[in-house]
Design an enzyme around this catalytic site. Sequence first.
Site, PDB file in Angstrom:
ATOM      1  N   GLN A  39       0.837  -1.203   0.000  1.00 19.15           N
ATOM      2  CA  GLN A  39       0.000   0.000   0.000  1.00 19.15           C
ATOM      3  C   GLN A  39       0.871   1.252   0.000  1.00 19.15           C
ATOM      4  O   GLN A  39       2.067   1.189   0.218  1.00 19.15           O
ATOM      5  CB  GLN A  39      -0.895  -0.003   1.239  1.00 19.15           C
ATOM      6  CG  GLN A  39      -0.125  -0.136   2.541  1.00 19.15           C
ATOM      7  CD  GLN A  39      -0.945  -0.784   3.655  1.00 19.15           C
ATOM      8  OE1 GLN A  39      -2.157  -0.748   3.656  1.00 19.15           O
ATOM      9  NE2 GLN A  39      -0.256  -1.387   4.614  1.00 19.15           N
ATOM     10  N   ASP A 165      -7.807  -5.286  13.844  1.00 17.85           N
ATOM     11  CA  ASP A 165      -7.450  -3.861  13.808  1.00 17.85           C
ATOM     12  C   ASP A 165      -6.956  -3.537  12.398  1.00 17.85           C
ATOM     13  O   ASP A 165      -5.801  -3.186  12.190  1.00 17.85           O
ATOM     14  CB  ASP A 165      -6.362  -3.616  14.866  1.00 17.85           C
ATOM     15  CG  ASP A 165      -5.939  -2.146  14.944  1.00 17.85           C
ATOM     16  OD1 ASP A 165      -6.628  -1.299  14.355  1.00 17.85           O
ATOM     17  OD2 ASP A 165      -4.918  -1.881  15.595  1.00 17.85           O
ATOM     18  N   PRO A 172      -4.993  -4.791   1.416  1.00 13.49           N
ATOM     19  CA  PRO A 172      -4.675  -5.954   2.244  1.00 13.49           C
ATOM     20  C   PRO A 172      -5.724  -6.271   3.293  1.00 13.49           C
ATOM     21  O   PRO A 172      -5.728  -7.358   3.858  1.00 13.49           O
ATOM     22  CB  PRO A 172      -3.342  -5.567   2.901  1.00 13.49           C
ATOM     23  CG  PRO A 172      -3.236  -4.089   2.781  1.00 13.49           C
ATOM     24  CD  PRO A 172      -3.992  -3.716   1.547  1.00 13.49           C
TER      25      PRO A 172
END
Lengths: 290, 290
Positions: A39, A165, A172
């Site tokens: 990312q 979390d 992803p």
Amino acid sequence: MLKHRLLSKIFSTWIDEYQEDARFGLKGKIIIDEESEFQKITLIESKRYGKALLLNNCWMTAEHQEKQYHECLVHPALSSAEKIYKILIIGGGDGGTARECLKYREVQQIDLIEIDRRVVELSQKHLPEIGGNAWKDERLNLQIANGINWVAQSQDNSYDVVIIDGADPEGPSEGLFNKAFFEDCRRILKDGGIFSTQSESAEAFHAIHIDMVKIIREVFDYASPLYGNVPIYPSGWWSWTFASMKKPRYLKPIPNRVNEILQSCEIWSPRWQSGAFNSIPAFLERALNQ
Amino acid sequence: MLKHRLLSKIFSTWIDEYQEDARFGLKGKIIIDEESEFQKITLIESKRYGKALLLNNCWMTAEHQEKQYHECLVHPALSSAEKIYKILIIGGGDGGTARECLKYREVQQIDLIEIDRRVVELSQKHLPEIGGNAWKDERLNLQIANGINWVAQSQDNSYDVVIIDGADPEGPSEGLFNKAFFEDCRRILKDGGIFSTQSESAEAFHAIHIDMVKIIREVFDYASPLYGNVPIYPSGWWSWTFASMKKPRYLKPIPNRVNEILQSCEIWSPRWQSGAFNSIPAFLERALNQ
């Protein structure tokens, strides 16, 4: 989003997250702007909230604006699970969730499974207060790995608390929002355990939120969304969802644990938690009961 | 804020409210941008929330994003005051607060005191759904006047509910935030009455919020802040404060009134209200008890 990148490392600029013809921005200087294996990672120094992290141009956390998120994700679960010896965190590469879990002396082991090594490295370097002492705590077992595979390969009944979390459901984090994943989470949870996940904004991501809560309710005997505020996230109104088997265990904090953590919390208290579970707007209560 | 004004009436542009190095913006076209006698008034057509109103470059309300504010300001007061025959609204020129009050058949008269005639005129023309049928309801007594003077000149014990629906404490709203004003509000309230005011964001306007709640507690026997969400306001996290004499009457909605309004509410319900009063973060509970 980030035009004039060189200049923006020297002069303050506006960095915005865009979401359906609305935007929320902070003024600041860009410190890091790179593409990891998974990312885009951006770190800024903002005037309002100190250093702040974006993944794929979405606000993730900020030094002076992170307890709203981390305390809400952790304490309704850890204050009330039957035991809290062994905790699993999927995602959470900034360390804030682990830091909150480690406040409890009963916690013996936290497996923190973050997919992106760079998120951990950059958080440790630039956001050290968010992880705090967690990175040095012997109870923390940090693994750079795919969290979905980790959950699939974990043994039945192996964790007291499972905490998701992750970011929004793309990139992803996409696989953290489907029924097969939640079923694996239930399978690896011990009796008396609690499952916890961030569950998006019921306003900005209304359909995703409703779907998540309904699917989690199909997988667990009990699941309840809790509503709070994260000003840097879309709409500023966020949710977390807690689930358990046999009874809604997450509604009843254990007094000894409350006493252990209460003074160190900025947001969480038993009163706040009870309010946050009940402050469900009428339109959402109707949508979830359909 | 609004550069290229002519072009922005033809093409969509970003319209942002700036607050301490943070900003929240909506994409839209500018419909109205004028200076009234009291303030700058801007009306836009946004993609996200329909038509939206700004006063002095601050978001006030939007067609599809206004119940979060109006229901929270009105129903904790009107569902629980001893009587609700005669209501006073200071501000509220968009009509949304009057619309919510008029849902109750018991209401016989609403004095709506708005200082800026242009806010009413532009709201009636461009935001007709926010006022709804209120503008035509015979129970509504609209007065273009200074609300502070109105309160000072009103007789003792003359209103069942007093609602303050003003903007941030600057410009024409500045005098709505001081002790002398709150004392007048208490004086004109009947026994068994309830006082209600918006009380800013406890995050973006922390000191103002704390001061307001403390001053209102000095003036009334009981006062409690209630926390909720208005995504277009600074931080997205907003508060309203309710006050009464002898007992915290605003905590107990009256069942007949609940039944009368519940189906028409998007946000408010007795459960939501109870949650919103309790969802006070630990740091705020400490600050208010100091």
